[in-house]
Design a protein around this motif. Structure first.
Motif, mmCIF file in Angstrom:
data_model
loop_
_atom_site.group_PDB
_atom_site.id
_atom_site.type_symbol
_atom_site.label_atom_id
_atom_site.label_comp_id
_atom_site.label_asym_id
_atom_site.label_seq_id
_atom_site.Cartn_x
_atom_site.Cartn_y
_atom_site.Cartn_z
ATOM 1 N N MET A 1 -9.728 12.630 -10.073
ATOM 2 C CA MET A 1 -10.840 11.389 -9.435
ATOM 3 C C MET A 1 -11.604 10.129 -10.235
ATOM 4 N N PRO A 2 -10.773 9.428 -10.539
ATOM 5 C CA PRO A 2 -11.247 8.494 -11.755
ATOM 6 C C PRO A 2 -12.327 7.588 -10.902
ATOM 7 N N SER A 3 -13.423 7.097 -12.098
ATOM 8 C CA SER A 3 -15.306 5.923 -11.759
ATOM 9 C C SER A 3 -14.315 4.971 -12.350
ATOM 10 N N ASP A 4 -14.689 4.240 -11.592
ATOM 11 C CA ASP A 4 -13.816 2.904 -11.912
ATOM 12 C C ASP A 4 -14.726 1.277 -11.657
ATOM 13 N N PHE A 5 -14.307 -0.059 -12.116
ATOM 14 C CA PHE A 5 -14.974 -0.946 -11.173
ATOM 15 C C PHE A 5 -14.679 -1.285 -10.290
ATOM 16 N N SER A 6 -16.023 -1.808 -9.343
ATOM 17 C CA SER A 6 -15.406 -1.757 -7.586
ATOM 18 C C SER A 6 -14.771 -3.642 -7.806
ATOM 19 N N GLU A 108 -14.370 17.379 -2.282
ATOM 20 C CA GLU A 108 -13.550 16.424 -3.344
ATOM 21 C C GLU A 108 -13.675 14.675 -3.180
ATOM 22 N N GLY A 109 -13.956 14.272 -3.636
ATOM 23 C CA GLY A 109 -13.761 12.933 -3.957
ATOM 24 C C GLY A 109 -13.403 12.247 -2.705
ATOM 25 N N ALA A 110 -14.024 10.759 -2.277
ATOM 26 C CA ALA A 110 -14.155 10.512 -0.978
ATOM 27 C C ALA A 110 -12.743 9.555 -1.269
ATOM 28 N N PHE A 111 -11.088 9.384 -0.125
ATOM 29 C CA PHE A 111 -10.972 8.728 -0.057
ATOM 30 C C PHE A 111 -10.802 7.351 -0.785
ATOM 31 N N PRO A 112 -9.767 6.689 -1.226
ATOM 32 C CA PRO A 112 -9.080 6.953 -1.783
ATOM 33 C C PRO A 112 -8.574 7.964 -3.377
ATOM 34 N N ARG A 113 -9.616 8.718 -3.020
ATOM 35 C CA ARG A 113 -9.678 9.512 -4.588
ATOM 36 C C ARG A 113 -10.147 9.090 -5.918
ATOM 37 N N TYR A 114 -11.362 7.801 -5.491
ATOM 38 C CA TYR A 114 -11.350 7.278 -6.777
ATOM 39 C C TYR A 114 -12.964 6.158 -6.054
ATOM 40 N N GLN A 115 -14.405 6.278 -7.370
ATOM 41 C CA GLN A 115 -15.217 5.798 -7.040
ATOM 42 C C GLN A 115 -15.636 4.872 -7.535
ATOM 43 N N PRO A 137 -21.437 8.801 -4.622
ATOM 44 C CA PRO A 137 -21.809 9.429 -4.545
ATOM 45 C C PRO A 137 -21.334 11.280 -5.137
ATOM 46 N N GLY A 138 -19.822 11.053 -5.773
ATOM 47 C CA GLY A 138 -19.713 12.631 -6.007
ATOM 48 C C GLY A 138 -18.594 12.877 -5.033
ATOM 49 N N GLN A 139 -18.858 14.498 -5.172
ATOM 50 C CA GLN A 139 -18.392 15.189 -3.911
ATOM 51 C C GLN A 139 -18.445 15.221 -2.654
ATOM 52 N N THR A 140 -17.829 15.284 -1.356
ATOM 53 C CA THR A 140 -18.365 15.634 -0.590
ATOM 54 C C THR A 140 -17.393 16.391 0.577
ATOM 55 N N ARG A 141 -18.294 17.086 1.698
ATOM 56 C CA ARG A 141 -17.569 18.383 1.861
ATOM 57 C C ARG A 141 -16.013 17.946 2.501
ATOM 58 N N VAL A 142 -15.230 18.785 2.627
ATOM 59 C CA VAL A 142 -13.884 18.018 3.220
ATOM 60 C C VAL A 142 -14.433 19.261 4.698
ATOM 61 N N SER A 143 -14.233 18.529 5.902
ATOM 62 C CA SER A 143 -14.726 19.544 6.924
ATOM 63 C C SER A 143 -13.193 20.092 7.704
ATOM 64 N N ASP A 144 -12.137 19.349 8.328
ATOM 65 C CA ASP A 144 -11.250 20.624 8.487
ATOM 66 C C ASP A 144 -11.531 21.076 7.704
ATOM 67 N N ALA A 145 -10.840 21.429 6.728
ATOM 68 C CA ALA A 145 -9.950 22.147 4.920
ATOM 69 C C ALA A 145 -11.455 23.461 5.399
ATOM 70 N N SER A 146 -12.453 22.799 5.118
ATOM 71 C CA SER A 146 -14.159 23.905 4.774
ATOM 72 C C SER A 146 -14.287 25.181 6.225
ATOM 73 N N ARG A 147 -13.251 25.207 7.425
ATOM 74 C CA ARG A 147 -13.688 25.652 8.612
ATOM 75 C C ARG A 147 -12.857 26.552 8.932
ATOM 76 N N TRP A 148 -14.318 27.651 9.518
ATOM 77 C CA TRP A 148 -12.665 29.238 10.122
ATOM 78 C C TRP A 148 -12.023 28.760 10.989
ATOM 79 N N SER A 149 -10.468 29.266 10.905
ATOM 80 C CA SER A 149 -10.428 29.340 13.234
ATOM 81 C C SER A 149 -9.235 30.115 12.749
ATOM 82 N N PRO A 150 -9.621 31.051 14.143
ATOM 83 C CA PRO A 150 -8.958 32.044 14.768
ATOM 84 C C PRO A 150 -7.801 31.587 15.439
ATOM 85 N N ARG A 151 -7.437 32.514 15.521
ATOM 86 C CA ARG A 151 -5.803 32.535 16.970
ATOM 87 C C ARG A 151 -5.141 33.685 17.010
ATOM 88 N N MET A 152 -4.610 34.217 17.369
ATOM 89 C CA MET A 152 -4.294 35.296 18.879
ATOM 90 C C MET A 152 -3.406 35.310 19.238
#
Length: 158
Positions: A1-6, A108-115, A137-152
């Motif tokens: 996640m590089p930091s760069d110039f805007s 992880e860093g927000a899309f497109p993975r640089y700030q 802002p640094g890293q933010t929570r990725v909601s879909d990957a961070s949730r638990w989900s059941p399947r039966m």
């Protein structure tokens, strides 16, 4: 996640390619700070990220490692005929997050993975002109990957 110039500081039409130049201090000869540039916040961020002066290396700031574990319970049962099989299963993806909200959470860093850390330009002497600090802002929570989900389910083979 590089930091760069805007923006497009080098005039090539590509964002994210201009890796951030980290000044050695207020008297760095390669940088001119605009009058309203927040140098205190810039250098506090540089210290918090443990950055060295000079041009940052690509991917110098990495996202945290992410670990999750899943549970699958699978039971085979006899079917109605001798050669038939019934398979019942339960899958819990990201079981750790079900047990504890702090486990199995991906940041992880927000899309497109640089700030973009600094809004800057280049003057006629080739120095960076730091106009505004964007306070990445640094890293933010990725909601879909961070949730638990059941399947039966049940599968019947005949």
């Amino acid at each position: 996640m590089p930091s760069d110039f805007s923006g497009y500081i080098f005039g090539d039409g590509s964002r994210g390619r201009g890796l951030l130049y980290v000044p050695a201090g207020l008297d760095d000869a390669n940088v001119v700070f605009s009058d309203d540039f927040d140098t205190d916040t810039l250098f506090a961020w540089v210290d918090s990220e443990d950055l060295d002066s000079g041009t940052m290396e690509r991917n110098a700031l990495a996202s945290d490692w992410w670990t999750k574990f899943d549970l699958r319970i699978d039971q085979e049962l006899p079917g109605w005929r001798a050669e038939d099989k019934v398979n019942a299963y339960l899958v819990i993806e990201n079981l750790g997050n079900l047990l504890n909200d702090d486990w199995g959470v991906m940041y992880e860093g927000a899309f497109p993975r640089y700030q973009a850390a600094v809004d800057a330009s280049i003057d006629d002497q080739g120095r960076y002109v730091f106009n505004e600090f964007n306070d990445p802002p640094g890293q933010t929570r990725v909601s879909d990957a961070s949730r638990w989900s059941p399947r039966m389910g049940i599968r019947y083979e005949f």
